[in-house]
Structure formats: structure tokens, C-alpha cells
Design an enzyme around this catalytic site. Structure first.
Site, short mmCIF file in Angstrom:
data_model
loop_
_atom_site.label_atom_id
_atom_site.label_comp_id
_atom_site.label_asym_id
_atom_site.label_seq_id
_atom_site.Cartn_x
_atom_site.Cartn_y
_atom_site.Cartn_z
N ASP A 135 0.83 -1.21 0.00
CA ASP A 135 0.00 0.00 0.00
C ASP A 135 0.86 1.25 0.00
O ASP A 135 2.01 1.25 0.48
CB ASP A 135 -0.90 0.04 1.25
CG ASP A 135 -2.00 -1.00 1.21
OD1 ASP A 135 -2.22 -1.59 0.14
OD2 ASP A 135 -2.63 -1.20 2.26
N TYR A 136 0.28 2.32 -0.48
CA TYR A 136 0.92 3.64 -0.49
C TYR A 136 1.50 3.98 0.88
O TYR A 136 2.63 4.46 1.00
CB TYR A 136 -0.12 4.68 -0.91
CG TYR A 136 0.32 6.12 -0.78
CD1 TYR A 136 1.03 6.75 -1.80
CD2 TYR A 136 -0.02 6.87 0.35
CE1 TYR A 136 1.43 8.08 -1.69
CE2 TYR A 136 0.37 8.20 0.46
CZ TYR A 136 1.08 8.80 -0.56
OH TYR A 136 1.46 10.11 -0.44
#
Length: 296
Positions: A135-136
């Protein structure tokens, strides 16, 4: 358009589905699912024309796997910490707050070519490719293929669940024993295990727990959703957490800290690990100190 692999269908091959045949000839396509995605993206050609999902393979046809990107990505000058690297693959420590790949310029994928050594292998990729995502907001270990063979075999490893990941997180509330969460995500089966490492009192949250997390499937936001589902959201998660769950400027307290996988060149079990990010220990120490000070 760059032609990555070419194959002439030999005599004796007739009436075979492309989805079955392509995964046996193209080194960089790990599975039927990978073939389906490549067809959907228009990356497989039969006799110079884009292939369709219902196509059949016949003797004498020329099959091509292409890269629709016209040139290597423009290098994003982001220094990346390389934890492990050889001629086949690399493992880098992804910083939080950046996408692994996508249409943006500022991605880990665009930074890889400037951080890793070119592979001397005959099937070396034109530029390194991540074989999974984080994830970011998540930091930690990211597997990167440097050859077509490594890309294919690591992709198979993820699909067959032979690659194991361990994450570390700080979650809200006390967790006193390990457990397993079997909760579907978007209609798909999803399983995660958790093991508590340390519990500290917190004036702000009651308690915080440092946990090891083991995703046994790979759904989007799986660990974040699963921990929130049992009432222990990950600290710093604005999407699945509770009001007051985030700390300004501190980000998400979730990191991929260990990868265990069969090496694609040797099949030897390989383990790569890093320490828990310093901000985790700092948060726990600060909360414990504040608690002790307030309670004399």
C-alpha cells in the site's frame, strides 16, 4: 511497442487454448491468471494481431508477448535501500508515502533502474519489475524481479502461496494472545494470523499492542481490514481506524519486515528481514513514559 518474447508454434500443436498454451512458452507469464491479464491489456499477439481471450493456437502461428510501453520509464531519483540483490532479483525497503507502480512519475518502479545493478542473465528484463505491491502508506520489503524467469517463478510463488510475508504493526487496544481471522474481502476468501509482541499502556488509547501479522492470502488492504474487524485497527489508519486513531505526520504503523521464498534460480529457501521501523519503538516508549508520568 517492445517485443519481449516470440514463439513459433511447432507442428503437432492444434486446437489448444491460448490461455493454456501461452503460460507454457512465455517465461514472464507465471500462470493462467497472468496470461488472462496480458491478453486483456493487449500484450499478446497472434500473427501480428492482438489476441483475444477465446483464441485457439494452431501450428505455424507466431505468438508474441509485447510491452506496450514505448521506452524504459524515466528514472525517478529516489534513493532506495537495497536489502538484498543478486543477478536474478532484489529486495528493497519501500519507504511509506509512495506508490509501488502506476501512471505517476513518482513511483518505486520508476526509481528501481537508478538503484539496482543490471542483470547479466540472458533473460534480463529491460528494467526491474516489482512482483507484488505494498500500500501507499505501508513501508517495508518489496520483491523485485530482474529477469523474465525470476518474474515468472516469483509470480507463481505468490499464486501458489509459497512466498510468506511477515508484517509488524502497532494496533489499538490490548491483544493478549495470538489468533486467526477468516473474513472475506470483496467476496473473496481472506485469512490473516496475528501474534502479540508487546502491550503498553496509553493515556490516549488505553493500550497499544505491537503485533506480528501474517497474511495467508493477498487481498487489497487485507491486514488493515482484518485488524479493524476485530476491534484493533492499525494506528495511523484513516480509512479503517477510529476517530483519533491517526498521529499527525507519523503515517501508518504497518511495515513488511520479512520475506521468505524459494529463490527462483536455485529453489533454496531464502529469508530476508529488516528491523522494525524506529518510529514503532519511539511511539511505544513515548506512550509508556506518558502513562508512567501521569500515574506517578
Amino acid at each position: 511497442m517492445i517485443v519481449r518474447e516470440t514463439h513459433l508454434v511447432p507442428a503437432g500443436i492444434n486446437g489448444v487454448r491460448l490461455s493454456d498454451y501461452a503460460r507454457t512458452i512465455f517465461e514472464s507469464l507465471p500462470s493462467r491468471k497472468g496470461v488472462a491479464k496480458a491478453i486483456k491489456r493487449g500484450e499478446i499477439f497472434i500473427n501480428g494481431a492482438p489476441a483475444g481471450s477465446g483464441d485457439w493456437v494452431e501450428a505455424g502461428q507466431t505468438l508474441e508477448l509485447v510491452d506496450l510501453q514505448q521506452r524504459a520509464p524515466k528514472i525517478f531519483p529516489l534513493p532506495l535501500e537495497t536489502v538484498f540483490e543478486d543477478d536474478d532479483l532484489a529486495v528493497i525497503n519501500k519507504p511509506p508515502g509512495i506508490e509501488v507502480s502506476g501512471n505517476k512519475f513518482k513511483t518505486v518502479e520508476n526509481a528501481l533502474a537508478g538503484s539496482l545493478k543490471p542483470s547479466p542473465r540472458p533473460d534480463a528484463l529491460r528494467w526491474p519489475r516489482p512482483v507484488h505491491r505494498l500500500d501507499y502508506s505501508t513501508s517495508g520489503l518489496l520483491l523485485v524481479a530482474k529477469t523474465a524467469g525470476a518474474q515468472r517463478l516469483l509470480g507463481q510463488g505468490f499464486e501458489e502461496r509459497r512466498i510468506h510475508k511477515r508484517y509488524c504493526a502497532v494496533v489499538m487496544g490490548p491483544i493478549r494472545s495470538g489468533g486467526s481471522i477468516d473474513e472475506p474481502i470483496d467476496g473473496l476468501a481472506a485469512t490473516s494470523r496475528y501474534e502479540p509482541i508487546e502491550i503498553v499502556p496509553s493515556l490516549r488509547s488505553g493500550h497499544l499492542t505491537l503485533v506480528d501479522l501474517f497474511p495467508e492470502t493477498g487481498r487489497t488492504h487485507q491486514l488493515r481490514i482484518h485488524m479493524a474487524s476485530i476491534g484493533h485497527p492499525i494506528v495511523g489508519d484513516p480509512k479503517y481506524g477510529e476517530p483519533g486513531n491517526t498521529l499527525k505526520g507519523k503515517g501508518l504503523f504497518l511495515a513488511a519486515v520479512e520475506l521468505r521464498f524459494p529463490h527462483p534460480a536455485t529453489q533454496q529457501e531464502t529469508t530476508v528481514s529488516i528491523d522494525v521501523p524506529p518510529k514503532f519503538a519511539s511511539l511505544l516508549a513515548r506512550e509508556r513514559q506518558r502513562w508512567n508520568k501521569f500515574n506517578g
